[in-house]
Design a protein around this motif. Structure first.
Motif, PDB file in Angstrom:
ATOM      1  N   TYR A   1       6.561  31.692  -2.964  1.00  0.00           N
ATOM      2  CA  TYR A   1       6.686  30.375  -3.606  1.00  0.00           C
ATOM      3  C   TYR A   1       6.751  29.234  -2.594  1.00  0.00           C
ATOM      4  O   TYR A   1       6.910  28.081  -2.985  1.00  0.00           O
ATOM      5  CB  TYR A   1       7.959  30.346  -4.464  1.00  0.00           C
ATOM      6  CG  TYR A   1       9.166  30.888  -3.737  1.00  0.00           C
ATOM      7  CD1 TYR A   1       9.872  30.092  -2.838  1.00  0.00           C
ATOM      8  CD2 TYR A   1       9.569  32.202  -3.907  1.00  0.00           C
ATOM      9  CE1 TYR A   1      10.944  30.605  -2.123  1.00  0.00           C
ATOM     10  CE2 TYR A   1      10.646  32.720  -3.208  1.00  0.00           C
ATOM     11  CZ  TYR A   1      11.327  31.921  -2.329  1.00  0.00           C
ATOM     12  OH  TYR A   1      12.394  32.430  -1.622  1.00  0.00           O
TER      13      TYR A   1
ATOM     14  N   TYR B   1       9.222  38.929  -4.754  1.00  0.00           N
ATOM     15  CA  TYR B   1       8.870  37.605  -4.229  1.00  0.00           C
ATOM     16  C   TYR B   1       9.030  37.491  -2.715  1.00  0.00           C
ATOM     17  O   TYR B   1       8.569  36.525  -2.118  1.00  0.00           O
ATOM     18  CB  TYR B   1       9.741  36.532  -4.871  1.00  0.00           C
ATOM     19  CG  TYR B   1       9.650  36.455  -6.373  1.00  0.00           C
ATOM     20  CD1 TYR B   1       8.479  36.756  -7.056  1.00  0.00           C
ATOM     21  CD2 TYR B   1      10.767  36.071  -7.116  1.00  0.00           C
ATOM     22  CE1 TYR B   1       8.411  36.679  -8.436  1.00  0.00           C
ATOM     23  CE2 TYR B   1      10.711  35.979  -8.496  1.00  0.00           C
ATOM     24  CZ  TYR B   1       9.534  36.292  -9.160  1.00  0.00           C
ATOM     25  OH  TYR B   1       9.486  36.207 -10.527  1.00  0.00           O
TER      26      TYR B   1
ATOM     27  N   LEU C   1      11.985  31.330 -10.879  1.00  0.00           N
ATOM     28  CA  LEU C   1      11.716  32.670 -10.350  1.00  0.00           C
ATOM     29  C   LEU C   1      12.188  33.768 -11.293  1.00  0.00           C
ATOM     30  O   LEU C   1      11.665  34.886 -11.279  1.00  0.00           O
ATOM     31  CB  LEU C   1      12.400  32.856  -8.998  1.00  0.00           C
ATOM     32  CG  LEU C   1      11.882  32.001  -7.839  1.00  0.00           C
ATOM     33  CD1 LEU C   1      12.683  32.282  -6.574  1.00  0.00           C
ATOM     34  CD2 LEU C   1      10.398  32.245  -7.601  1.00  0.00           C
TER      35      LEU C   1
ATOM     36  N   ILE D   1      10.743  25.189  -9.079  1.00  0.00           N
ATOM     37  CA  ILE D   1       9.523  25.450  -8.320  1.00  0.00           C
ATOM     38  C   ILE D   1       8.527  24.308  -8.521  1.00  0.00           C
ATOM     39  O   ILE D   1       8.288  23.881  -9.657  1.00  0.00           O
ATOM     40  CB  ILE D   1       8.862  26.770  -8.745  1.00  0.00           C
ATOM     41  CG1 ILE D   1       9.777  27.954  -8.474  1.00  0.00           C
ATOM     42  CG2 ILE D   1       7.544  26.969  -8.008  1.00  0.00           C
ATOM     43  CD1 ILE D   1       9.193  29.274  -8.914  1.00  0.00           C
TER      44      ILE D   1
ATOM     45  N   THR E   1       3.363  29.440  -7.081  1.00  0.00           N
ATOM     46  CA  THR E   1       3.505  28.103  -7.656  1.00  0.00           C
ATOM     47  C   THR E   1       2.334  27.734  -8.559  1.00  0.00           C
ATOM     48  O   THR E   1       2.409  26.735  -9.286  1.00  0.00           O
ATOM     49  CB  THR E   1       3.651  27.035  -6.554  1.00  0.00           C
ATOM     50  OG1 THR E   1       2.418  26.905  -5.833  1.00  0.00           O
ATOM     51  CG2 THR E   1       4.760  27.402  -5.586  1.00  0.00           C
TER      52      THR E   1
ATOM     53  N   ILE F   1       3.873  29.823 -12.469  1.00  0.00           N
ATOM     54  CA  ILE F   1       5.325  30.011 -12.343  1.00  0.00           C
ATOM     55  C   ILE F   1       5.789  31.116 -13.279  1.00  0.00           C
ATOM     56  O   ILE F   1       5.506  31.086 -14.482  1.00  0.00           O
ATOM     57  CB  ILE F   1       6.055  28.695 -12.628  1.00  0.00           C
ATOM     58  CG1 ILE F   1       5.661  27.654 -11.567  1.00  0.00           C
ATOM     59  CG2 ILE F   1       7.562  28.897 -12.655  1.00  0.00           C
ATOM     60  CD1 ILE F   1       6.160  26.258 -11.847  1.00  0.00           C
TER      61      ILE F   1
END
Length: 455
Positions: free
Chosen positions: A89, A197, A232, A265, A274, A277
């Motif tokens: 991200y 992530y 997230l 984000i 991004t 999302i």
């Protein structure tokens, strides 16, 4: 691990709330004692516009009781954008080959700091990244460099610091560097999503990051700042986990986090997550997030960055936010270089003076106060004043004097005129006679040239 993930996810699935339950929790929040996880699960289940407005109004009362109408202002300084992690991200991720990598020299750092001082800033957040190229020694040098910078006799009074997690012995060294708050975001408290992530780099170690604040406070760091990157994971779970994190610190050290940051984000070049999302957070959900954190942890400072729009930032000042970044750049060297190497995109592009002017129009005190930090009102001492709402005896007067200094030294005539009128009005409204007289005396001293005046 101090988090019971399954319990938190179960609470996050609460879907119904009665009027009786909602009113009970909101009335409890107004007692300024905070809320437990079951209370918060009830508030998180709220969905209607009417009920969200009830949350916001209750949060506004809590904020006013604790902090009055002052808003702390600061700006970030990035020392570089080299990174050894691969967070999906973030525009600074190691795999982003399109980003121009920069590490600021001492001269660069001085220039960046001078430009912020020229605008009137006194507080900065120094972001030193998570690269193998920025060891603790480099961070200490950067702190010293920023403190040494000067513009017409003005210097930075407080540096909050955001760097990668460290060991206890390293935090003990960091404490000697005259820092304010140590900040580090968990990003997401969901361990499975966290793993997804953060595929590579030291940051991939979930539990090492989760326990960073315990190590920092064990080392004697007085004030710590936590945060979640909303989007997230399910925001309801994130809030419950964040509160459990704060509770764990409170139980072990007698003091919860000094600040909570609530970024969402935003698009970032070279950051695939991004573009799509995983768990989008609507503006109404975001309003709930701010209001619930304010009621659940009334003592903590809630920080809102320039990621958000001007309109939403101005709205959320009323409902819980107590600290704002202003005139921010999110790239190393961004204040002196127009080239865009930002970590993420911004929603509020106003200058510091524009933020201050709008804030003043709304009746808020733009504050550059560093009085508590410099008087030693930190950690448990700060919380002893914040929890019963006594901290505003210092926040409001120091906000007024720091604002007056800004108006005399940096603002345009238009902003100065309306700002001084607001200061006179708010000084008269201080409900503590002795504090009122001390504040008026301090303001008179500032009018004739005295500076750095605080209680």
């Amino acid at each position: 691990m101090f988090l019971d993930i399954e319990k938190l996810k179960r609470l996050a699935r609460t879907t119904t709330v009665s009027e009786v339950e909602l009113n009970r929790v909101l009335n409890k929040a107004k007692e300024l004692k905070g809320l437990n996880l079951d209370d918060v699960a009830i508030l998180l289940a709220v969905e209607s516009k009417e009920h969200i407005q009830m949350l916001l109004e209750s949060a506004a009362l809590v904020k006013k009781e604790i902090y009055g109408n002052r808003m702390v202002l600061f700006a970030p300084i990035y020392t570089g954008n080299h990174c050894s992690n691969n967070c999906l991200y973030c525009g600074f991720r190691a795999a982003n080959k399109d980003l121009k990598r920069i590490s600021l020299s001492k001269d660069d750092l001085v220039k960046e700091t001078e430009l912020l001082l020229k605008e009137g800033h006194k507080r900065v957040l120094l972001l030193c990244g998570e690269s193998n190229k920025t060891p603790l020694e480099s961070t200490l040098e950067a702190i010293e460099t920023v403190y040494s910078a000067e513009y017409n006799g003005h210097k930075v009074k407080r540096i909050n610091i955001e760097i990668a997690p460290m060991e206890v012995d390293e935090f003990k060294v960091l404490k000697t560097a005259n820092i304010g708050t140590y900040t580090c975001f968990q990003e997401t408290y969901d361990p499975e999503l966290y793993k997804e992530y953060h595929p590579t780099g030291k940051k991939a170690n979930y539990e090492y990051r989760l326990n960073v604040m315990h190590r920092a406070m064990e080392a004697g760091i007085d004030d710590v700042g936590v945060g979640v990157l909303f989007g997230l994971a399910d925001y309801k779970f994130e809030i419950l986990a964040l509160l459990e994190h704060a509770s764990s610190l409170e139980k072990e050290f007698g003091c919860g986090p000094h600040t909570v940051s609530v970024p969402r984000i935003e698009k970032a070049s070279g950051a695939p997550l991004t573009e799509n999302i995983p768990f989008p957070v609507s503006d109404d959900d975001f309003r709930k997030i701010v209001a619930i954190i304010r009621m659940a942890m009334p003592y903590t400072g809630i920080i809102l960055s320039t990621r958000e729009s001007t309109e939403l930032r101005e709205e959320l000042m009323h409902y819980g936010v107590s600290q704002l970044s202003a005139g921010s750049k999110t790239s190393p060297g961004g204040y002196s270089d127009s080239e865009d190497n930002s970590q993420f995109s911004l929603g509020d592009h106003r200058s510091l003076e524009e933020v201050i002017s709008n804030m003043s129009d709304a009746g808020y005190i733009p504050s550059f106060c560093t009085g508590c930090y410099r008087k030693g009102r930190v950690g448990n001492d700060f919380m002893d004043l914040a929890k019963p709402g006594l901290i505003k005896k210092f926040c409001v007067p120091n906000g007024l004097t720091s604002y007056a200094e800004y108006l005399h030294d940096f603002s345009s005539n238009e902003v100065k005129e309306k700002g001084l009128k607001l200061i006179d009005k708010l000084a008269e409204e201080i409900p503590f006679p002795e504090i009122k007289e001390m504040t008026k005396k301090s303001l008179q001293e500032i009018n004739v040239g005295k500076r750095d005046v605080y209680l």
